[in-house]
Design a protein around this motif. Structure first.
Motif, PDB file in Angstrom:
ATOM      1  N   GLY A 253     -46.317  40.825  48.129  1.00  0.00           N
ATOM      2  CA  GLY A 253     -47.551  40.063  48.547  1.00  0.00           C
ATOM      3  C   GLY A 253     -48.467  41.114  47.766  1.00  0.00           C
ATOM      4  O   GLY A 253     -49.494  40.594  47.297  1.00  0.00           O
ATOM      5  N   LEU A 254     -48.457  42.422  47.694  1.00  0.00           N
ATOM      6  CA  LEU A 254     -49.236  43.219  46.803  1.00  0.00           C
ATOM      7  C   LEU A 254     -49.361  42.752  45.278  1.00  0.00           C
ATOM      8  O   LEU A 254     -50.455  42.811  44.741  1.00  0.00           O
ATOM      9  CB  LEU A 254     -48.730  44.360  47.269  1.00  0.00           C
ATOM     10  N   HIS A 255     -48.160  42.493  44.904  1.00  0.00           N
ATOM     11  CA  HIS A 255     -48.022  42.160  43.563  1.00  0.00           C
ATOM     12  C   HIS A 255     -48.892  40.831  43.334  1.00  0.00           C
ATOM     13  O   HIS A 255     -49.677  40.674  42.233  1.00  0.00           O
ATOM     14  CB  HIS A 255     -46.707  41.837  43.063  1.00  0.00           C
ATOM     15  N   THR A 256     -48.732  40.037  44.180  1.00  0.00           N
ATOM     16  CA  THR A 256     -49.318  38.596  44.215  1.00  0.00           C
ATOM     17  C   THR A 256     -50.936  38.683  44.377  1.00  0.00           C
ATOM     18  O   THR A 256     -51.769  37.789  43.413  1.00  0.00           O
ATOM     19  CB  THR A 256     -48.965  37.930  45.199  1.00  0.00           C
ATOM     20  N   LEU A 257     -51.342  39.757  44.918  1.00  0.00           N
ATOM     21  CA  LEU A 257     -52.932  39.977  45.034  1.00  0.00           C
ATOM     22  C   LEU A 257     -53.407  41.029  43.774  1.00  0.00           C
ATOM     23  O   LEU A 257     -54.404  41.107  43.715  1.00  0.00           O
ATOM     24  CB  LEU A 257     -53.078  40.780  46.350  1.00  0.00           C
ATOM     25  N   GLY A 258     -52.378  41.232  42.977  1.00  0.00           N
ATOM     26  CA  GLY A 258     -52.824  42.159  41.969  1.00  0.00           C
ATOM     27  C   GLY A 258     -53.088  43.412  42.238  1.00  0.00           C
ATOM     28  O   GLY A 258     -53.782  44.355  41.446  1.00  0.00           O
TER      29      GLY A 258
ATOM     30  N   MET B 117     -38.292  46.737  41.682  1.00  0.00           N
ATOM     31  CA  MET B 117     -39.004  45.477  41.403  1.00  0.00           C
ATOM     32  C   MET B 117     -39.773  45.344  39.966  1.00  0.00           C
ATOM     33  O   MET B 117     -39.936  44.490  39.563  1.00  0.00           O
ATOM     34  CB  MET B 117     -39.793  45.205  42.679  1.00  0.00           C
ATOM     35  N   ASN B 118     -40.158  46.581  39.587  1.00  0.00           N
ATOM     36  CA  ASN B 118     -40.639  46.714  38.127  1.00  0.00           C
ATOM     37  C   ASN B 118     -39.611  46.011  37.099  1.00  0.00           C
ATOM     38  O   ASN B 118     -39.954  45.673  36.173  1.00  0.00           O
ATOM     39  CB  ASN B 118     -41.279  48.103  37.960  1.00  0.00           C
ATOM     40  N   ASN B 119     -38.332  46.000  37.471  1.00  0.00           N
ATOM     41  CA  ASN B 119     -37.396  45.304  36.654  1.00  0.00           C
ATOM     42  C   ASN B 119     -37.141  43.971  36.957  1.00  0.00           C
ATOM     43  O   ASN B 119     -36.019  43.289  36.441  1.00  0.00           O
ATOM     44  CB  ASN B 119     -36.395  46.036  36.557  1.00  0.00           C
TER      45      ASN B 119
ATOM     46  N   PHE C 220     -45.827  48.081  39.567  1.00  0.00           N
ATOM     47  CA  PHE C 220     -46.247  49.047  40.239  1.00  0.00           C
ATOM     48  C   PHE C 220     -46.342  50.426  39.524  1.00  0.00           C
ATOM     49  O   PHE C 220     -45.521  50.852  39.048  1.00  0.00           O
ATOM     50  CB  PHE C 220     -45.427  49.246  41.504  1.00  0.00           C
ATOM     51  N   SER C 221     -47.573  50.974  39.866  1.00  0.00           N
ATOM     52  CA  SER C 221     -47.540  52.695  39.528  1.00  0.00           C
ATOM     53  C   SER C 221     -47.212  53.216  41.038  1.00  0.00           C
ATOM     54  O   SER C 221     -47.791  53.066  41.764  1.00  0.00           O
ATOM     55  CB  SER C 221     -48.960  53.032  38.968  1.00  0.00           C
TER      56      SER C 221
END
Length: 615
Positions: free
Chosen positions: A401-406, A444-446, A461-462
């Motif tokens: 969800g965080l990724h989806t929200l940028g 998940m970055n991969n 993600f950082s």
């Protein structure tokens, strides 16, 4: 003579913790069973508290009821365990100026459905009958989170005996029981139900317990009592540990007397040293007959928490940078939080960090607020994620969800144990530790899920990690940093540092670490704030000079604000000398303090003009 007669003219000294004290001695088992298998150990605890000055000794029967003994296969030994406990206490107290009270602990936690009231009443009555068949001077009902349970048990006890009854509640937050019941109303109700002594134990250290009593008037008939914990608990190596500072505990006892407390003891983490400090402190202090009750607007209690956040590694590599923590509010009004975020953005912060239910207390979802300040005010959010509140399914869903929200700036933390928060009976999940969460984020970055499935895209993600530079084992904390780097951490945020000398030490032991480090600084707001942080919050120690400086302006709000800012600026000067990153922690949502300090850092970094410091 009843101990109630004594309390009419003096403050009595209770004893301290039994379970955590036995645990410190290397015992990790059902403590109540020791009444049968090793009564000498129990007697040694009672004797130690008597020698320390205790005038009321509680029996080792806190969990000696059918429901709790069932966990150990001892449900058929309720009577024999309770009677053996009374014998242990009486054998020690014989011919000494002290009283023996039978202790009964609460059963319900956060999840009421785990046991019906019928089961609780049966278990309670069985234990009470066993205690009343023995030679005791009173009954202590302690550590009750649920007021319905305590009220029911108190009424049953009052019907069964004329002995003095002490009834203790445990609070969710300052001045309020679980369910929102004001402490003063609860204690008054307990008095009406027949309790002779009413008060609090467990959950809180002296600082917050004293704050709670400030709003409680003296009662018509019942006396007040307080059994605080030694401090807030810390979570180390899979166990709860407590800071020990007997002198601070003794000094706090004087303040308890001033609040009208007639019985003072200790709960989790306290030892005979704490009780001796209490006895020495109040020996010549007369009980108060009148009290000025403080009427104040309730505020969310925000203290520093271990889950520290980090900002962008790329920023540190380019220039000096600053990030600021602004905790989501506990209440639904977000005006102060939003205004603070905007002001911090105007001051030049590189990111605003948002904790994830810090100190295990529910706050507005940091994901929601992060999305708002990012979208509507162009504030870069750095979101904390704790392992405590979500299982592995929930964690991965949350990250998606965080990724989806940028939102891609994250801090991975284990999370404070629920025992210290608003819902101490809530389940701590801990499917993952912070190391594992860091690795999950980088996986998940991969484009790969925890189970190895293709996510269909890559996150970016950082990932930040926490660093505790305080304490006596700095090298050990650095090894933890190195391990977090191995798991994929990109940068670090530290707990606040309150010693200029410590900054240089931290630099020396971390200079080999190439990842950016944001060193924490938190402005102090008052002398009470300083003493609370120093004595009760795990992982934080202030220098004597800092405490003395805040003490000199104690009671003067404006002077305290100024002194807190000056101390913080002196620390910032040293941080600026050694590090490229500063991490400011906003106390009590008082963002004006961190706005001023942000401008000061920017001025030192030559990013703003001197005249703008006062704007």
């Amino acid at each position: 003579m009843s101990f109630l007669q004594d309390m009419k003219t003096k403050t009595l000294i209770g004893d301290g913790a039994i379970g955590t004290f036995l645990y410190l001695k290397g015992l990790d088992r059902c403590f109540e069973e020791l009444n049968l298998s090793d009564p000498t150990k129990v007697k040694e605890v009672h004797e130690a508290y008597l020698q320390a000055g205790s005038q009321i000794i509680q029996t080792n029967t806190y969990a000696a009821n059918k429901i709790k003994l069932t966990r150990h296969g001892l449900e058929n030994k309720v009577a024999i365990i309770n009677k053996a406990a009374v014998n242990c206490a009486n054998e020690v107290v014989t011919n000494k100026d002290a009283y023996v009270i039978g202790t009964m602990g609460g059963i319900r936690g956060f999840q009421k459905r785990s046991h019906s009231m019928e089961e609780i009443v049966y278990s309670f009555e069985e234990q009470m009958n066993s205690l009343l068949e023995c030679d005791i001077d009173g009954i202590l009902l302690e550590t009750f989170y649920d007021f319905e349970e305590l009220s029911t048990c108190l009424m049953l006890a009052r019907k069964k005996t004329d002995l003095p009854i002490i009834s203790h509640v445990s609070l969710d937050e300052v001045g309020v029981l679980h369910g929102g019941i004001p402490l003063k109303d609860a204690l008054s109700a307990l008095e009406d139900l027949g309790a002779d002594v009413v008060g609090m134990n467990c959950r809180m250290g002296p600082f917050h317990m004293l704050q709670s009593f400030e709003e409680v008037p003296l009662l018509k008939r019942a006396f007040l009592s307080a059994y605080p914990n030694a401090s807030l608990p810390d979570y180390k190596d899979g166990r709860l540990v407590y800071q020990t500072n007997p002198k601070y505990f003794g000094d706090s006892a004087k303040a308890f007397v001033e609040q009208g407390i007639r019985l003072i003891g200790g709960c989790c983490g306290t030892t005979p040293d704490h009780i001796k400090a209490v006895a020495d402190a109040v020996r010549n202090q007369k009980p108060v007959e009148e009290k000025q009750v403080k009427v104040k607007q309730k505020q969310s209690i925000v203290v520093f928490h271990k889950e520290q956040q980090e900002s962008l590694p790329s920023i540190v590599q380019r220039r000096k940078s600053v990030i600021v923590e602004l905790d989501p509010p506990k209440k639904l009004n977000t005006d102060v939080f939003v205004e603070g975020s905007k002001k911090l953005k105007e001051a030049g912060v590189d990111a605003v960090t948002l904790a994830d239910n810090s100190l295990a207390s529910p706050r507005i979802c940091n994901l929601s607020l992060a999305s708002i300040i990012k979208k509507e005010y162009n504030v870069r959010p750095l979101v904390h994620i704790t392992c405590r509140d979500r299982n592995l399914i929930g964690l991965q869903s949350h990250l998606m969800g965080l990724h989806t929200l940028g939102i891609n700036q994250l801090l991975a933390v284990t999370g404070d144990p629920t025992k210290i928060g608003d819902f101490p009976g809530a389940t701590s999940v801990y499917d993952l530790a912070s190391f594992d969460l860091i690795r999950l984020m980088k996986q998940m970055n991969n484009g790969v899920s925890f189970s190895g499935k293709d996510l269909g895209a890559r996150t970016n993600f950082s990932v930040g990690a926490a660093f505790n530079p305080n304490g006596n084992h700095l090298e050990q904390m650095v090894r933890r940093m190195e391990k977090k780097l191995e798991y994929g951490a990109d940068y670090f945020l530290s707990q606040p540092v309150f010693s200029i000398e410590q900054v240089a030490k931290i630099y020396e032991v971390t200079k080999h670490i190439k990842a950016p480090i944001y060193l924490g600084v938190m402005p102090l707001t008052s002398s009470k704030n300083a003493e609370f942080l120093h004595n009760e919050v795990p992982g934080i120690k202030l220098t004597e000079e800092t405490r003395e400086r805040m003490m000199r302006v104690s009671g003067d709000q404006e002077a305290s604000h100024y002194e807190g800012i000056q101390i913080a600026k002196e620390l910032i000067d040293e941080v600026h000398r050694y590090f490229n990153g500063l991490y400011l922690i906003t106390p009590f949502l008082r963002y004006e303090m961190t706005v001023e300090l942000t401008k000061y850092w920017q001025w030192k970094s030559k990013l703003i003009q001197p005249e703008k410091l006062s704007n």
